[in-house]
Design a protein around this motif. Structure first.
Motif, PDB file in Angstrom:
ATOM      1  N   SER A   1       0.836  -1.212   0.000  1.00 40.06           N
ATOM      2  CA  SER A   1       0.000   0.000   0.000  1.00 40.06           C
ATOM      3  C   SER A   1       0.865   1.255   0.000  1.00 40.06           C
ATOM      4  N   LYS A   2       2.064   1.150   0.514  1.00 36.65           N
ATOM      5  CA  LYS A   2       2.888   2.362   0.575  1.00 36.65           C
ATOM      6  C   LYS A   2       3.366   2.786  -0.810  1.00 36.65           C
ATOM      7  N   TRP A   3       3.239   1.914  -1.795  1.00 34.45           N
ATOM      8  CA  TRP A   3       3.600   2.319  -3.146  1.00 34.45           C
ATOM      9  C   TRP A   3       2.567   3.260  -3.753  1.00 34.45           C
ATOM     10  N   GLU A   4       1.405   3.293  -3.158  1.00 35.40           N
ATOM     11  CA  GLU A   4       0.384   4.208  -3.673  1.00 35.40           C
ATOM     12  C   GLU A   4       0.799   5.653  -3.387  1.00 35.40           C
ATOM     13  N   ILE A   5       0.429   6.547  -4.300  1.00 36.46           N
ATOM     14  CA  ILE A   5       0.734   7.963  -4.089  1.00 36.46           C
ATOM     15  C   ILE A   5      -0.365   8.553  -3.232  1.00 36.46           C
ATOM     16  N   SER A   6       0.040   9.210  -2.149  1.00 38.49           N
ATOM     17  CA  SER A   6      -0.976   9.778  -1.258  1.00 38.49           C
ATOM     18  C   SER A   6      -1.235  11.253  -1.573  1.00 38.49           C
ATOM     19  N   ASP A   7      -0.291  11.919  -2.186  1.00 37.49           N
ATOM     20  CA  ASP A   7      -0.453  13.350  -2.470  1.00 37.49           C
ATOM     21  C   ASP A   7      -1.640  13.570  -3.415  1.00 37.49           C
ATOM     22  N   GLU A   8      -2.612  14.316  -2.907  1.00 36.31           N
ATOM     23  CA  GLU A   8      -3.848  14.487  -3.677  1.00 36.31           C
ATOM     24  C   GLU A   8      -3.620  15.176  -5.009  1.00 36.31           C
TER      25      GLU A   8
ATOM     26  N   VAL B   1      -0.980  15.261  -6.888  1.00 36.98           N
ATOM     27  CA  VAL B   1      -0.329  14.368  -7.855  1.00 36.98           C
ATOM     28  C   VAL B   1      -1.352  13.356  -8.360  1.00 36.98           C
ATOM     29  N   ARG B   2      -2.151  12.860  -7.442  1.00 38.32           N
ATOM     30  CA  ARG B   2      -3.166  11.885  -7.857  1.00 38.32           C
ATOM     31  C   ARG B   2      -4.128  12.517  -8.865  1.00 38.32           C
ATOM     32  N   GLN B   3      -4.507  13.762  -8.569  1.00 38.91           N
ATOM     33  CA  GLN B   3      -5.420  14.453  -9.494  1.00 38.91           C
ATOM     34  C   GLN B   3      -4.815  14.585 -10.878  1.00 38.91           C
ATOM     35  N   SER B   4      -3.514  14.877 -10.906  1.00 41.92           N
ATOM     36  CA  SER B   4      -2.876  15.065 -12.220  1.00 41.92           C
ATOM     37  C   SER B   4      -2.896  13.771 -13.038  1.00 41.92           C
ATOM     38  N   TYR B   5      -3.050  12.632 -12.366  1.00 44.54           N
ATOM     39  CA  TYR B   5      -3.167  11.359 -13.089  1.00 44.54           C
ATOM     40  C   TYR B   5      -4.635  10.903 -13.169  1.00 44.54           C
ATOM     41  N   GLY B   6      -5.522  11.785 -12.773  1.00 43.54           N
ATOM     42  CA  GLY B   6      -6.941  11.459 -12.836  1.00 43.54           C
ATOM     43  C   GLY B   6      -7.374  10.444 -11.789  1.00 43.54           C
ATOM     44  N   LYS B   7      -6.651  10.390 -10.694  1.00 40.91           N
ATOM     45  CA  LYS B   7      -6.998   9.428  -9.652  1.00 40.91           C
ATOM     46  C   LYS B   7      -7.755  10.130  -8.519  1.00 40.91           C
ATOM     47  N   ALA B   8      -8.691   9.403  -7.957  1.00 39.22           N
ATOM     48  CA  ALA B   8      -9.440   9.954  -6.826  1.00 39.22           C
ATOM     49  C   ALA B   8      -8.557   9.938  -5.579  1.00 39.22           C
ATOM     50  N   LYS B   9      -9.048  10.594  -4.523  1.00 36.11           N
ATOM     51  CA  LYS B   9      -8.317  10.632  -3.259  1.00 36.11           C
ATOM     52  C   LYS B   9      -8.049   9.211  -2.767  1.00 36.11           C
ATOM     53  N   GLN B  10      -6.900   9.009  -2.189  1.00 34.29           N
ATOM     54  CA  GLN B  10      -6.522   7.678  -1.732  1.00 34.29           C
ATOM     55  C   GLN B  10      -7.485   7.191  -0.643  1.00 34.29           C
ATOM     56  N   THR B  11      -7.932   6.001  -0.809  1.00 32.16           N
ATOM     57  CA  THR B  11      -8.847   5.468   0.214  1.00 32.16           C
ATOM     58  C   THR B  11      -8.022   4.878   1.342  1.00 32.16           C
ATOM     59  N   LYS B  12      -8.595   4.997   2.513  1.00 29.42           N
ATOM     60  CA  LYS B  12      -7.873   4.454   3.664  1.00 29.42           C
ATOM     61  C   LYS B  12      -7.855   2.936   3.571  1.00 29.42           C
ATOM     62  N   LEU B  13      -6.817   2.385   4.137  1.00 33.25           N
ATOM     63  CA  LEU B  13      -6.733   0.929   4.133  1.00 33.25           C
ATOM     64  C   LEU B  13      -7.742   0.362   5.114  1.00 33.25           C
ATOM     65  N   ALA B  14      -8.178  -0.829   4.802  1.00 32.89           N
ATOM     66  CA  ALA B  14      -9.093  -1.476   5.731  1.00 32.89           C
ATOM     67  C   ALA B  14      -8.365  -1.718   7.040  1.00 32.89           C
TER      68      ALA B  14
END
Lengths: 1177, 292
Positions: A754-761, A763-776
């Motif tokens: 999970s730490k490989w995911e980008i958390s910076d909002e 940066v995520r937006q620039s790739y069209g990704k939604a806000k990172q969801t919290k881990l279960a």
């Protein structure tokens, strides 16, 4: 009246003259461009700050005041009077009926208003840009007032003081270069002043923040973008005092100039200093007496027998003749440079900036650094780079212009010397001057080292850094300034162009675009470490220097091509050299580019992480995966090649309650995975650059095991370091670290990371990704995921064999069970006695020191903190085992790794610690004992991190870092005493208050570590809260609770923060502490105590203090109020409960005469503002 | 012999400084006379390789002064009109520097040469003094010394006696005369007496053109019996100036002394006078048509 008219006439004449000069217009355009660039920059777009928010306007104005104004102000105001003297206009003006005050006033304001007009271009552009809509830009409603307010308060007033200073220095000394030099050095002094005062006068920082840069930026700390955009920048009393102080400073400068500037110049003492010195020949009255004694001369003429003029041998062709001319010219140029009286002032200042301030540069936890040669050399190189840039750009202009100004040019140029003699000699002399200044700084630094006697003087770092980093950069600066002066034929234009060029590079750097090719001075691209020297960057530095050396040569050749004296043939030759140099530069550029592209850059990594998430998150994010239960690893290290060859057998176990059909192995995409297979999988895996998916022939049942076999090669790091990147894993000759906390894992990791995911909002937006969801969240009875971000993974047995060069010592988790030599290499075998979570390898040519089972592995030159570290380790182990339960590992070792990044990370038994974190810190009574603290904190992780592995849930960081922070503080309290602990807690409190998210601070229960400001909650606040709790319930009960916590969760279930609270509550079964958990764990509470009244009266031999205090913040924490005598030997105290918003009264009886009444002298309770905590009787 | 042919130079602003200069300058002292702005300094700078002409050639002893700057500079000694010095160097240091630029590489020879030069310009005792402390005369003497470095074959001195007092001028004249025996010395000046005292040959330049070239004695010969002088009242002087070819007028004891050039007595009150080079020079530069 006539005086006023005359002043106005001078002002108008000056402004009119300035209108006809190119330089002011150029400045105006530069400033406008500057505003457009900064306003469109990354910070605005990525941080969500509105373009026209009050804060952003103030930030940009203050930044402009700091970065741009001083140099250009020096350029515009430094030689106002000098210019008049040079042109002979002063005599004409001063012979008119105007006083010297009037003359100076007119000159000053004429030019100052021009400067303000130029700077207005900056404000105007900012004002207009607010209406420009671009992608990612946020604009609030159209506004005008903030622009005017901040322009006047942050630019005009700062500019007024700077202008008055430059004008006064120039008018009094007649040395423009002195003005330039002082302004350059003022940067270093400004930074030093801000840092020195900031540390010593809390509350008064803004008063001495002369350009208010830090003050403005402080307003944004810990605030969300929304809060910042809606906030107002308020000029409080201290800041108003700051502005008044600057106005007063300006008036004082002008007053001194008026006093010192004589209408009638004094007669020269005989020895002149010329236009490059403090007075120009134009000002000088020639002493004709003696020299013009006609009668005596006539006698001489008639009596003297004239000497015959012989015809000497003349040789101007061939290398020796040219060399002789060049040397002669260089010697003369150098003599002229060092004859400058401005150097009398500048040289010491350069020495100070490069040397003396180094001692006060602080390291981690604000602790001072040891006076190591490498620290001094690296820090002085950075300071000198800035200083020498300014000094050289101005001195080069003066040197190139000197022959024309002094009218020596015709006589020189009619001599049979080639052009290069004149141009290169200036270059060489300037370079020699720069080298001399560098040498003086070196002497200052070495003297400082010797005086402090804490570390040996090592010349090598100075030689390496100065010769590889500093001097080539200086050569480039001089060459660049030379070509600008030759091309533009106007030193003022050249100065402006040089500064603009440097500003452009700096802008690119700030925007993250200044990689190796766009970073001529290697700013921020290297880190010198005693362990590695410049080894990690050797190739890059060499290529970079070759590239920019070629640019330097091309610049010089270009200067020859356009040199006014140049003959056609020489110009042709210069053009050929320029073209050849450019070709070489392009070649070097291509090589560097290729080298850079060998490794992944941040954009590539970003894209890879996004790809990783897209491809695997949905299938494997929460999917059950087998985990390592035993690892047998062989790692061959080849540090000279930055390479490893590894093979491993990983026993996998299904620790879940479900069967597992597919195993997902995450892989570093830059490694060469030569073999990867899992027993029980006959079908070829699904191969991806970022991982492999194995489908079991028969699903792996709960508790069933299988084996993963892998062979791989890796080069770490690859390519050159980027400006914004930090290496946390590396294989280098000076030291290897494998296991640092960054994106690239060096082992085949099971499951989805999970730490490989980008958390910076953004940066995520620039790739069209939604806000990172919290881990279960995991329950404490559940096992953790196989690989949950590296630290920690589920426990496993380990046997690791490391084969390294024979002069190195390799370390890993566990106990060393075998070493054997294999030719020039040596193998180290480690085995764990108890299961560990995580695997680290460190290796370097270490010295080592043991105390029982404790050891410190360190660079041989860094021995000064070793005993202190061992003390801390010994005390920590003793205390933690006593208070929190036994540790199953026998060995505990701290090992230094090269200071390419600053962190420490605690693995079971082995704690790698950055060279620049503790090994080079200096201990003193005024700062946090960084060495002791770091050892105490990291060893605490053996309990809170390895013995007890917290569940994946909110508040997990509190259980890891907060408890480690608290344990370290408690240890320091027991061993180092109250004062040292108070300093530590003061630092912790300040860090928390400076970095907390004011408008969105999560509670300790909720903090999940996803926000950058969470770090201050997890570490500092949590540590302080546990400390406050200990104060309330007592250390014994606190220790009992933690002992139970460790015993219950060690090596079995994974606790959540609620579990810890439940255990803590058992210590106060009557519920008397429930309010505390509510306030400090479940809510965000921030007390702010202040003394509202205090009186003292004498009763017999005693003094009675009556006081009232108020908590204007939150919470209802009891707090200690003490009456303190001057020497703090005796104090009486009373505990007062100051509930939220309430006023509490109390009294203290003292047997001595107190001098102060202090709330919470020892920093036991978090307090928002301590400036009102003291009452002085 | 220095031969100049068809030199033209127009500056970027459109000012035509030289408009086809043709001159032959033999060894010895050559005076170049002309009013301010006539083009003297431009011509000197071109000959000193500091300026490129638009057109034309200049050669001496087979060396192309325009094309082969390096060779020209080897045989050149140049004293610019308005020259400065490095104020923080001593005379010895600066002269040594210039000598090395000239190519005098042998240290012993250079030292002897500098000693002799400083001796000749009477600066031996001030050789260790910083140049910034030199008086105007001393600076000029230093300038002369540097122009003589390396015993040049072509010496160009541009307004060398400006700022010198009488004593210094005499000294300078003596020095130049002595060294001018077998080298070309071009003396550019607007002080006519310097030329008359020193030069074997001379030329007058006006508005970028050579309007006369001859020896000073030839110039005087041309005026023999044609110069007339009268001392008259101011009113009368104004009247005569408009009627006659007056070459110079000078106030003397409240009256005006007029000198006119005419084949016969131009007017009542005029008496014959001995011609001077000033008469010749003024007759050329003040009258469009020059001498008739």
């Amino acid at each position: 009246m006539s005086e006023a008219k005359a002043i106005i006439a001078i002002i108008r004449a000056e402004m009119s003259l300035n209108l006809r000069r190119v330089a002011p217009w150029l400045l105006f355009i530069l400033f406008c461009g500057n505003a457009a660039l900064w306003n469109s920059g990354v910070p605005v777009n990525t941080r969500g700050w509105a373009t026209n928010s009050d804060f952003n306007i103030a930030r940009l104005m203050a930044g402009f005041s700091f970065l741009t104004l001083p140099l250009f102000t020096a350029m515009m105001m430094g030689d106002v009077v000098i210019r008049d003297i040079r042109l002979g206009v002063d005599a004409i003006l001063l012979s008119k009926p105007i006083s010297r005050i009037g003359y100076l006033t007119g000159k000053f304001f004429g030019n100052f208003l021009t400067l303000v007009a130029c700077a207005f271009g900056y404000a105007l552009t900012l004002f207009l840009v607010q209406s420009v809509a671009t992608e990612g830009r946020i604009s609030l409603a159209w506004r005008t007032t903030p622009y005017i307010k901040h322009f006047v308060l942050l630019i005009v007033i700062s500019q007024l003081a700077m202008a008055a200073f430059c004008f006064a220095v120039g008018a009094i000394t007649r040395s423009a270069k002195l003005v330039y030099g002082l302004v350059i050095i003022s940067y270093v002094l400004y930074i030093a002043l801000a840092s020195l005062v900031g540390n010593r006068l809390p509350g008064l920082e803004s008063l001495f923040d002369l350009l208010l840069l830090e003050w403005v930026n402080r307003a944004s700390r810990g605030q969300s973008a929304a809060a910042i955009n809606n906030s107002m920048i308020v000029y409080d009393g201290i800041v108003i005092a700051n502005r008044l102080m600057l106005i007063f400073l300006a008036a004082a400068c002008l007053f001194i100039a008026w006093l010192r500037f004589g209408k009638t110049e004094k007669r020269s003492s005989g020895v002149s200093h010329g236009t490059l010195g403090l007075a120009s020949p134009v000002e000088r009255l020639y002493d004709e007496t003696g020299a013009m004694d006609f009668a005596s001369e006539k006698e001489v003429i008639t009596e003297r027998r004239l000497v015959a003029l012989t015809r000497p041998t003349i040789s101007t062709e061939g290398l020796p003749a040219r060399w002789s001319q060049f040397i002669a010219a260089t010697v003369v140029e150098f003599r002229l440079l060092i004859a400058e009286r401005s150097l009398i002032v500048l040289a010491p200042l350069v020495m100070i900036s490069g040397g003396l301030f180094l001692g006060s540069f602080s390291g981690p936890f604000d602790a001072p650094l040891a006076p190591l040669s490498s620290i001094y050399a690296a820090n002085s190189a950075t300071a000198l780079l800035i200083t020498l840039f300014g000094v050289m750009i101005f001195y080069t202009g003066e040197a190139i212009d000197r022959d024309r100004e002094l009218k020596v040019e015709d006589a020189l140029w009619s001599s049979p010397a080639p052009d290069q003699v004149f141009l290169l000699s200036k270059f060489a002399a300037l370079f020699a001057l720069a080298s001399l200044l560098v040498f003086l700084s070196f002497l200052t630094a070495v003297t400082g080292q010797i005086i402090k006697r804490a570390a040996p003087v090592d010349i090598a770092p100075y030689l390496i850094i100065y010769s590889a980093i500093l001097l080539p950069s200086v050569a480039l600066m001089i060459a660049g300034a030379t070509v600008l002066n030759v091309l533009l034929r106007d030193k003022y234009l050249a100065h402006a162009a040089g500064l603009a060029l440097a500003g452009g590079f700096f802008y690119l750097l700030q925007q993250g675009r200044a990689g190796w090719l766009l970073n001529p001075v290697l700013y921020n691209l290297w880190t010198y470490s005693d362990m590695t020297g410049l080894e990690p960057y050797r190739k890059g530095v060499f290529l970079h220097r070759a590239f920019w050396l070629a640019i330097t040569l091309a610049s010089l050749a270009l200067a020859h091509t356009f040199f006014r004296r140049g003959a056609t043939r020489e110009r042709r030759r210069a053009t050929v050299i320029a073209i050849a140099s450019l070709i070489i530069a392009v070649g070097a550029g291509i090589l560097i580019n290729n080298e850079i592209n060998r490794g992944p850059d941040s954009k590539w990594l970003e894209a890879a992480r996004i790809r990783y998430e897209e491809k695997f998150a949905s299938s494997y994010r929460d999917a059950p995966q087998p985990q390592w239960s035993r690892v047998d690893l062989t790692v061959e290290l080849f540090p000279s090649e930055h390479r490893l060859h590894a093979r491993g057998i990983f026993k996998l176990e299904n620790r879940t309650k479900q069967q597992i059909e597919t195993a997902f192995v995450s892989l570093d995409p830059t490694f060469d995975w030569r073999e990867l297979s899992i027993d029980g999988v006959s079908r070829p895996p699904r191969i991806d650059e970022l991982g492999r998916v194995f489908t079991f022939d028969v699903p792996l049942q709960p508790n069933e095991t299988t084996t993963l076999r892998a062979k791989w090669d890796a080069t770490i790091p690859q390519g050159l370091r980027r400006a914004s990147s930090v290496w946390t894993n590396f294989i280098l000759e000076g030291g290897t670290l494998l296991g640092g906390p960054d994106f690239l894992e060096w082992l085949p990791m099971m499951g989805y990371l999970s730490k490989w995911e980008i958390s910076d909002e953004t940066v995520r937006q620039s790739y069209g990704k939604a806000k990172q969801t919290k881990l279960a969240e995991t329950r404490n009875s559940e096992p953790l995921p196989a690989s949950d971000g590296g630290f920690p993974v589920a426990p496993f047995d380990l046997r690791v064999e490391i084969i390294a060069p024979r002069d190195q010592t390799a370390l890993s988790s566990g106990r060393l069970v075998e070493t054997r030599d294999e030719g020039e290499r040596r193998a180290f075998v480690y085995e764990t006695e108890q299961r560990v979570s995580g695997l680290v390898i460190v290796c370097a040519p270490y010295a080592e020191k043991w105390r029982g089972d404790l050891a410190v592995y360190y660079h041989p030159c860094h021995s000064f903190n070793v005993d202190s570290l061992l003390d801390a380790m010994e005390a920590a182990r003793r205390k933690y085992e006593r208070d929190y339960g036994p540790l199953p590992y026998r060995d505990l070792r701290m090992a230094e790794f090269p200071g390419l990044a600053r962190f420490a990370i605690s693995y079971a038994t082995t704690i790698p610690c950055s060279e620049n974190l503790v090994f080079i810190s200096r201990e003193d009574a005024e700062h946090v004992n960084a060495n002791y603290f770091a050892a105490a904190h990291e060893i605490a992780h053996q309990w809170f991190g390895h013995r007890v592995v917290a569940a994946r849930a909110a508040g997990r960081g509190v259980l890891l870092e907060g408890l480690a922070e608290y344990a370290a503080g408690a240890l320091m309290d027991e061993t180092l005493g109250k004062q040292a602990t108070m300093i530590f807690r003061r630092f912790e409190e300040r860090t928390y208050l400076d970095n907390r998210a004011i408008d969105g601070e999560p509670s300790l229960i909720d903090v999940d570590g996803l926000s950058p400001s969470d770090s201050a909650i997890i570490y500092q606040k949590a540590g302080l809260v546990f400390h406050m709790m200990e104060n309330l319930i007592g250390r014994e009960r606190m220790n009992a609770a933690l002992r139970e916590y460790v015993a219950r969760f060690a090596e079995s279930a994974h606790p959540r923060i609620a579990d810890l609270i439940a255990i803590l509550k058992k210590q106060t079964p009557d519920g008397s502490m429930d309010w505390f958990y509510d306030e400090w764990f479940y809510r965000v509470t921030l007390p702010d105590f202040r003394i509202t009244a205090a009186t003292m009266k004498k009763e017999g031999n005693d003094y009675i203090i009556e006081f009232s205090i108020e908590n204007i913040g939150d919470g209802s924490m009891p707090v200690l109020v003490e009456a303190v005598a001057g020497d703090e030997r005796s104090a009486s105290s009373a505990q007062v409960l100051a509930s939220q918003g309430a006023t509490a009264r109390g009294s203290i009886r003292c047997a001595f005469k107190p001098e102060q009444l202090v709330i919470d002298r020892l920093h036991d309770v978090i307090d928002k503002d301590r400036s009102n905590n003291t009452h002085i009787f | 012999m220095l031969k100049i042919f068809g030199l033209r130079k127009t500056y970027a602003g459109g000012v035509r400084a030289l408009n086809g200069i043709d001159l032959e300058i033999p060894a010895g002292m050559f005076g170049l006379l002309g009013p301010n702005g006539a083009g003297k300094t431009t011509l000197m700078k071109i000959l000193a390789t500091l300026l490129d002409p638009d057109e034309g050639t200049a050669a001496m002893d087979g060396i192309d002064l325009i094309g082969d700057k390096a060779a020209t500079r080897r045989m050149l000694g140049y004293l610019p009109q308005d020259f400065g010095l490095y104020p923080t160097l001593t005379a010895e240091q600066m002269l040594d520097y210039l000598a090395r630029l000239k190519g005098i590489n042998n240290a012993r020879e250079r030292r002897a040469h500098l000693d002799a030069l400083l001796e000749r310009v009477n600066l031996s005792s001030e050789r260790k003094q910083k140049l910034g402390a030199y008086s105007g005369g001393m600076r000029q003497r230093f300038g002369i010394a540097q122009a003589l470095l390396g015993s040049p074959r072509l010496i160009i001195v541009d307004e060398p006696t400006a700022g010198l007092d009488l004593e210094e001028r005499i000294r300078f004249h003596n020095l130049l005369s002595e060294i001018a025996a077998d080298v070309v010395v071009i003396l550019s000046t607007h002080i006519v007496s310097d030329v008359s005292n020193l030069c074997d040959q001379m030329a007058v330049i006006r508005r970028g053109e050579i309007i006369a070239s001859c020896s000073p004695s030839d110039a005087l010969d041309r005026l023999t019996g044609r110069v007339w002088e009268a001392v008259v009242a101011r009113d009368r002087a104004a009247q005569l100036k408009s009627q006659l070819a007056i070459v110079s007028s000078q106030m003397t004891a409240g009256r005006v002394k007029l000198r006119a050039i005419a084949d016969t007595c131009p007017d009542e009150g005029f008496a014959p006078a001995a011609p001077t080079l000033e008469d010749y020079y003024f007759s050329l530069v003040n009258h469009q048509g020059g001498l008739k």
